[in-house]
Design a protein around this motif. Structure first.
Motif, PDB file in Angstrom:
ATOM      1  N   GLY A 141       0.850  -1.181   0.000  1.00 53.97           N
ATOM      2  CA  GLY A 141       0.000   0.000   0.000  1.00 53.97           C
ATOM      3  C   GLY A 141       0.889   1.235   0.000  1.00 53.97           C
ATOM      4  N   ARG A 142       0.282   2.379   0.009  1.00 53.56           N
ATOM      5  CA  ARG A 142       1.077   3.597   0.068  1.00 53.56           C
ATOM      6  C   ARG A 142       0.359   4.638   0.918  1.00 53.56           C
ATOM      7  NH1 ARG A 142      -2.544   6.298  -0.569  1.00 53.56           N
ATOM      8  NH2 ARG A 142      -3.631   7.045  -2.416  1.00 53.56           N
ATOM      9  N   VAL A 143       1.154   5.579   1.410  1.00 54.03           N
ATOM     10  CA  VAL A 143       0.547   6.715   2.064  1.00 54.03           C
ATOM     11  C   VAL A 143       1.037   7.937   1.298  1.00 54.03           C
ATOM     12  CG1 VAL A 143       2.372   6.993   3.827  1.00 54.03           C
ATOM     13  CG2 VAL A 143       0.071   7.777   4.305  1.00 54.03           C
ATOM     14  N   GLY A 172      -0.089  16.555  -1.312  1.00 52.50           N
ATOM     15  CA  GLY A 172      -0.437  16.689  -2.730  1.00 52.50           C
ATOM     16  C   GLY A 172      -1.577  15.743  -3.071  1.00 52.50           C
ATOM     17  N   GLU A 173      -2.796  16.146  -2.708  1.00 46.77           N
ATOM     18  CA  GLU A 173      -3.925  15.222  -2.866  1.00 46.77           C
ATOM     19  C   GLU A 173      -4.863  15.635  -3.996  1.00 46.77           C
ATOM     20  OE1 GLU A 173      -3.708  12.074  -1.745  1.00 46.77           O
ATOM     21  OE2 GLU A 173      -3.434  12.966   0.226  1.00 46.77           O
ATOM     22  N   HIS A 174      -5.380  14.651  -4.699  1.00 40.05           N
ATOM     23  CA  HIS A 174      -6.291  14.902  -5.821  1.00 40.05           C
ATOM     24  C   HIS A 174      -5.639  15.835  -6.842  1.00 40.05           C
ATOM     25  CE1 HIS A 174     -10.124  12.982  -4.566  1.00 40.05           C
ATOM     26  NE2 HIS A 174      -9.613  13.127  -3.358  1.00 40.05           N
ATOM     27  N   ILE A 175      -4.334  15.694  -6.999  1.00 41.46           N
ATOM     28  CA  ILE A 175      -3.677  16.512  -8.021  1.00 41.46           C
ATOM     29  C   ILE A 175      -2.932  15.641  -9.024  1.00 41.46           C
ATOM     30  CG2 ILE A 175      -3.489  18.565  -6.539  1.00 41.46           C
ATOM     31  CD1 ILE A 175      -0.498  17.901  -6.162  1.00 41.46           C
ATOM     32  N   ASP A 176      -2.819  14.330  -8.735  1.00 49.58           N
ATOM     33  CA  ASP A 176      -2.086  13.465  -9.683  1.00 49.58           C
ATOM     34  C   ASP A 176      -2.805  13.417 -11.027  1.00 49.58           C
ATOM     35  OD1 ASP A 176      -4.176  11.876  -8.608  1.00 49.58           O
ATOM     36  OD2 ASP A 176      -2.969  10.041  -8.536  1.00 49.58           O
ATOM     37  N   TYR A 177      -4.152  13.372 -10.986  1.00 52.81           N
ATOM     38  CA  TYR A 177      -4.866  13.321 -12.272  1.00 52.81           C
ATOM     39  C   TYR A 177      -4.902  14.677 -12.962  1.00 52.81           C
ATOM     40  CZ  TYR A 177      -8.707  14.305  -8.946  1.00 52.81           C
ATOM     41  OH  TYR A 177      -9.486  14.810  -7.938  1.00 52.81           O
ATOM     42  N   MET A 206      -0.645   8.120  -9.050  1.00 50.23           N
ATOM     43  CA  MET A 206       0.189   8.159  -7.843  1.00 50.23           C
ATOM     44  C   MET A 206       0.355   6.808  -7.162  1.00 50.23           C
ATOM     45  SD  MET A 206      -0.362  10.253  -4.347  1.00 50.23           S
ATOM     46  CE  MET A 206      -2.117  10.015  -4.133  1.00 50.23           C
ATOM     47  N   ASP A 207      -0.756   6.086  -6.994  1.00 51.69           N
ATOM     48  CA  ASP A 207      -0.728   4.894  -6.147  1.00 51.69           C
ATOM     49  C   ASP A 207       0.148   3.795  -6.725  1.00 51.69           C
ATOM     50  OD1 ASP A 207      -2.574   6.444  -4.998  1.00 51.69           O
ATOM     51  OD2 ASP A 207      -4.298   5.164  -5.413  1.00 51.69           O
ATOM     52  N   GLN A 208      -0.025   3.554  -8.011  1.00 54.63           N
ATOM     53  CA  GLN A 208       0.737   2.490  -8.654  1.00 54.63           C
ATOM     54  C   GLN A 208       2.215   2.874  -8.676  1.00 54.63           C
ATOM     55  OE1 GLN A 208      -1.843   4.182  -9.894  1.00 54.63           O
ATOM     56  NE2 GLN A 208      -3.497   2.691  -9.768  1.00 54.63           N
ATOM     57  N   ASN A 257     -17.860  12.157  -4.487  1.00 55.20           N
ATOM     58  CA  ASN A 257     -17.497  11.236  -5.537  1.00 55.20           C
ATOM     59  C   ASN A 257     -16.151  11.586  -6.150  1.00 55.20           C
ATOM     60  OD1 ASN A 257     -17.341   9.953  -8.046  1.00 55.20           O
ATOM     61  ND2 ASN A 257     -19.559   9.849  -8.211  1.00 55.20           N
ATOM     62  N   TYR A 258     -15.289  10.594  -6.188  1.00 56.18           N
ATOM     63  CA  TYR A 258     -13.955  10.799  -6.761  1.00 56.18           C
ATOM     64  C   TYR A 258     -14.048  11.252  -8.223  1.00 56.18           C
ATOM     65  CZ  TYR A 258      -9.132   9.660  -8.047  1.00 56.18           C
ATOM     66  OH  TYR A 258      -7.845   9.708  -8.495  1.00 56.18           O
ATOM     67  N   ASN A 259     -14.872  10.535  -8.988  1.00 54.88           N
ATOM     68  CA  ASN A 259     -14.957  10.873 -10.410  1.00 54.88           C
ATOM     69  C   ASN A 259     -15.472  12.291 -10.640  1.00 54.88           C
ATOM     70  OD1 ASN A 259     -13.991   8.400 -11.259  1.00 54.88           O
ATOM     71  ND2 ASN A 259     -16.026   7.480 -11.439  1.00 54.88           N
TER      72      ASN A 259
HETATM   73  P1  NG1 Z   1      -6.879   6.105  -2.974  1.00 56.09           P
HETATM   74  O1  NG1 Z   1      -8.293   6.341  -2.741  1.00 56.09           O
HETATM   75  O2  NG1 Z   1      -6.074   6.304  -1.751  1.00 56.09           O
HETATM   76  O3  NG1 Z   1      -6.618   4.802  -3.622  1.00 56.09           O
HETATM   77  C1  NG1 Z   1      -7.072   7.927  -4.982  1.00 56.09           C
HETATM   78  C2  NG1 Z   1      -6.488   7.746  -6.373  1.00 56.09           C
HETATM   79  C3  NG1 Z   1      -5.148   8.461  -6.568  1.00 56.09           C
HETATM   80  C4  NG1 Z   1      -5.222   9.896  -6.097  1.00 56.09           C
HETATM   81  C5  NG1 Z   1      -5.834   9.950  -4.687  1.00 56.09           C
HETATM   82  C6  NG1 Z   1      -6.043  11.359  -4.192  1.00 56.09           C
HETATM   83  C7  NG1 Z   1      -7.212   5.474  -6.987  1.00 56.09           C
HETATM   84  C8  NG1 Z   1      -6.771   4.106  -7.354  1.00 56.09           C
HETATM   85  N1  NG1 Z   1      -6.268   6.339  -6.669  1.00 56.09           N
HETATM   86  O4  NG1 Z   1      -6.309   7.227  -4.026  1.00 56.09           O
HETATM   87  O5  NG1 Z   1      -4.750   8.385  -7.917  1.00 56.09           O
HETATM   88  O6  NG1 Z   1      -5.942  10.703  -6.989  1.00 56.09           O
HETATM   89  O7  NG1 Z   1      -7.094   9.291  -4.628  1.00 56.09           O
HETATM   90  O8  NG1 Z   1      -4.848  12.073  -4.124  1.00 56.09           O
HETATM   91  O9  NG1 Z   1      -8.374   5.777  -7.011  1.00 56.09           O
END
Ligand code: NG1
Ligand code: MG
Length: 514
Positions: free
Chosen positions: A47-49, A53-58, A209-211, A265-267
Motif C-alpha cells: 500500500g502507500r501513504v 499533494g492530494e487529488h492533483i495526480d490526475y 500516484m498509487d501504482q 465522488n472521486y470521479n
Molecule cells: P486512494 O483512494 O487512496 O486509492 C485515490 C487515487 C489516486 C489519487 C488519490 C487522491 C485510486 C486508485 N487512486 O487514491 O490516484 O488521486 O485518490 O490524491 O483511485
C-alpha cells in the motif's frame, strides 16, 4: 526507473522478519490445503501513504507519497488448463473461477457497474495481457492464450481506507499473470505505465500516484512522483532528523466508496477539474493539448500554457522549485480574478456550459458521459484553488527539505504546518474530509503530531501524522482513548492494532521466490 522488478529470494529482507516468515508459511500451507498443489512463487505489492499533494495526480502535478509495509501478497501456481481460480485468506472474498479467453482477440469481461474483487483482479489480467501482446515479452504470443493458475491472496492493507489496497491488489494480480505467462523481467517504468490504468476498467478515473508509489517504493525513501514530461518516480530520503521522524497512520474506520454515484465522488472531482481547466483555456485564449483521463485538458496543461503562451516564459519541467513556486502563486491570483462571489460556491451546468463556450449536448458528452457522476452544482472555483494550492504545498515541502539546516524541530514544524494547511484545503476547497477525520487531526495536533492530514482520496479513510518516535506513545494513547474507544467502544485489541499503523517508507512491488 529502469531496473527490473526486484525478486526477493530471501523474505528475511522484510523489516518484520518473524511476522513475515510466519505469514508466508501460513499462506503457503493454506494454498496447498485448498488447491492440492504447492505454490511456485508469491507476487506482492505494498500500500502507500501520500504525505502531501492530494487529488492533483490526475491534474498532472507532482505528489509526495511513499510505499508502506502493509501489502497484498498472492501465492501462485500455474495450472494446465486455462482457468484462473482466485481465493483469499479473508473469508469475505469468495473463491472465484475465471475462465480465460481462448483466442487472442477475445475480451475479458469486467463488470463496471458493481465490480467485485474478481473484477479488480481481471483489471490486472487485462493490462498484463495487453502488455505481453504489444511487447512480445513472455510466451503468450507463441501460445495464443493465457495460462491458467491458482492464486491465494492475503492482504494487510485496510480496504477502502485511502492506503491504496486496490492499487496493491491490481499490481499483485498483474505481476502474477505476467510471471505465469513467462515474463521474467519487466522494468519498473513499464510495470508502472501498464498498471496506472488498471482501475479505469472498473470505472475509476484515477491518476497514477498509487501504482507509482507501490512499484517504485524503496526502504526509508519517500518518492517524488511526477507526470510531466513523463511519468517518473524519484526515491529520496527526507533529511536525517534527530529525534527520529516517523509517520503514524490512523484509520478513521469510516470507509469510502469512491465509485458510487454520491456527491462525495472521486470521479466528480476528475470532471470538475477538467471543466475548470477548459474554462481557464477559454478565458485566456490558450491552446492546450487534451491529455486528461477523460480526454480533456488538465489544470497542469493550462498552467503550462498560461506561462509559455500568454506570458512568453520558458517551459517549466515540473521539478524546479524556484520556478514552480512563484508560478503557482501567480496562478492562484489568476483564479481569484476569474470568479466573482456568486460563482464561488459552485456553478450550474448552464453557467459551466457558457464558460466553456460549448453547447449543452457537447458539454454533456465531453464531461458527463465517461463515468457516472451526480451533483447539484459544479465546484469549479474551489477545486481550482485546491489543485493549485496543494501543488504549491508539494513544492514548498521540497523546498523545506532542500533548505534543511540541521534543525530537526524546525523541519518538523515547517513540514507539519504545510500538512495542516493541506488538510484545511482538503476540507474547505475539496470537500474530501469528514467530521471524524477533522476530529482525528485536531486531536493529534494537541498530542504530539506536527502535522496531520487525510491521505488518499478521502471522504473517510486514513489520516497521516508527522511525528517522532519520542512522541508516539502520547499520540497513540490519545487516539485510542479519545477516538477509537469513544466511537468504537467494542473495538478489539487486534482491530485497534490494525487501525493505528506506524510505517517507515518501505520497498515496492516484487516477486518473492520460495
Ligand atoms: P486512494 O483512494 O487512496 O486509492 C485515490 C487515487 C489516486 C489519487 C488519490 C487522491 C485510486 C486508485 N487512486 O487514491 O490516484 O488521486 O485518490 O490524491 O483511485
Ligand atoms: Mg484505491
Amino acid at each position: 526507473m529502469t531496473s527490473n522488478v526486484p525478486t526477493v529470494h530471501d523474505i528475511a529482507f522484510y523489516s518484520n522478519v518473524e511476522k513475515q516468515e510466519t505469514r508466508y508459511a501460513s499462506v503457503k500451507h493454506a494454498f496447498s490445503e485448498k488447491f492440492g498443489v504447492s505454490p511456485e512463487f508469491f507476487s506482492r505489492a505494498p500500500g502507500r501513504v501520500n504525505l502531501i499533494g492530494e487529488h492533483i495526480d490526475y491534474c498532472h502535478f507532482s505528489v509526495l507519497p511513499m510505499a508502506i509495509e502493509v501489502d497484498v501478497i498472492a501465492a501462485i501456481a500455474a495450472r494446465k488448463d486455462n482457468i484462473i481460480t482466485i481465493a483469499n485468506t479473508d473469508g469475505k472474498f469468495g473463491t472465484v473461477e475465471i475462465p480465460l479467453p481462448q483466442h487472442l482477440g477475445d475480451e475479458i469481461p469486467i463488470n463496471k457497474d458493481s465490480p467485485t474483487w474478481a473484477d479488480y483482479f481481471k483489471c490486472g489480467l487485462v493490462v498484463a495481457r495487453k502488455y505481453m501482446l504489444e511487447s512480445g515479452n513472455g510466451n503468450l504470443c507463441e501460445r495464443g492464450s493465457l495460462k491458467g493458475f491458482f492464486a491465494l491472496f492475503d492482504g494487510t492493507v485496510p480496504t477502502g481506507g485511502g492506503l491504496s489496497s486496490s492499487a496493491a491488489f491490481c499490481i499483485a494480480a498483474t505481476l502474477a499473470a505476467l510471471r505465469v505467462n513467462g515474463v521474467t523481467a519487466i522494468s519498473k517504468a513499464d510495470l508502472t505505465k501498464i498498471t496506472v490504468v488498471c482501475e479505469h476498467y472498473v470505472g475509476l478515473s484515477n491518476g497514477g500516484m498509487d501504482q507509482s508509489a507501490s512499484i517504485n517504493g524503496e526502504d526509508l525513501k519517500v518518492l517524488l512522483v511526477s507526470f510531466k514530461p513523463e511519468l517518473s518516480a524519484v526515491p529520496f530520503k527526507l533529511p536525517a532528523t534527530d529525534p527520529e521522524t516517523v509517520f503514524l497512520i490512523s484509520n478513521s474506520l469510516v470507509t469510502a466508496n469512491k465509485t458510487e454515484t454520491a456527491p462525495q465522488n472521486y470521479n466528480l472531482r476528475v470532471v470538475e477539474v477538467a471543466i475548470a481547466a477548459d474554462i481557464i483555456a477559454q478565458k485566456h485564449g490558450l491552446n492546450v493539448a487534451k491529455d486528461s483521463n477523460i480526454g480533456t485538458t488538465t489544470l497542469r496543461g493550462v498552467f503550462d500554457a498560461y506561462f509559455t503562451q500568454k506570458l512568453g516564459m520558458d517551459p517549466w519541467d515540473g521539478t524546479d522549485i524556484d520556478i514552480g513556486i512563484p508560478r503557482l502563486e501567480k496562478m492562484l491570483n489568476v483564479i481569484e480574478e476569474m470568479y466573482d462571489e456568486s460563482e464561488r460556491d459552485g456553478i450550474s451546468v448552464e453557467t459551466a456550459t457558457r464558460l466553456t463556450n460549448l453547447d449543452r449536448e457537447t458539454f454533456e458528452k465531453t464531461y458527463l458521459s465517461h463515468f457516472p457522476v451526480k451533483f447539484s452544482k459544479l465546484n469549479i472555483y474551489r477545486r481550482s484553488r485546491h489543485v493549485y494550492s496543494d501543488s504549491l504545498r508539494v513544492l514548498q515541502t521540497l523546498r523545506v527539505a532542500r533548505n534543511f539546516s540541521g534543525d530537526s524541530e524546525a523541519f518538523l514544524r515547517e513540514v507539519g504546518a504545510l500538512m495542516d494547511s493541506s488538510q484545511q484545503l482538503t476540507r474547505d476547497m475539496n470537500h474530501a474530509s469528514t467530521a471524524q477525520c477533522d476530529e482525528i487531526c485536531a486531536l493529534a495536533r494537541k498530542n504530539g503530531s506536527f502535522g496531520s492530514r487525510v491521505t488518499g482520496a478521502g471522504f473517510g479513510g486514513c489520516i497521516v501524522h508527522l511525528t517522532t518516535v519520542e512522541k508516539l506513545p502520547q499520540l497513540v494513547s490519545a487516539l485510542t482513548e479519545n477516538y477509537y474507544e469513544k466511537y468504537f467502544p467494542r473495538i478489539s485489541a487486534e482491530e485497534l492494532s490494525e487501525a493505528i499503523v506506524v510505517s517507515k517508507p518501505a520497498m515496492g512491488a516484487c516477486i518473492v521466490q520460495i
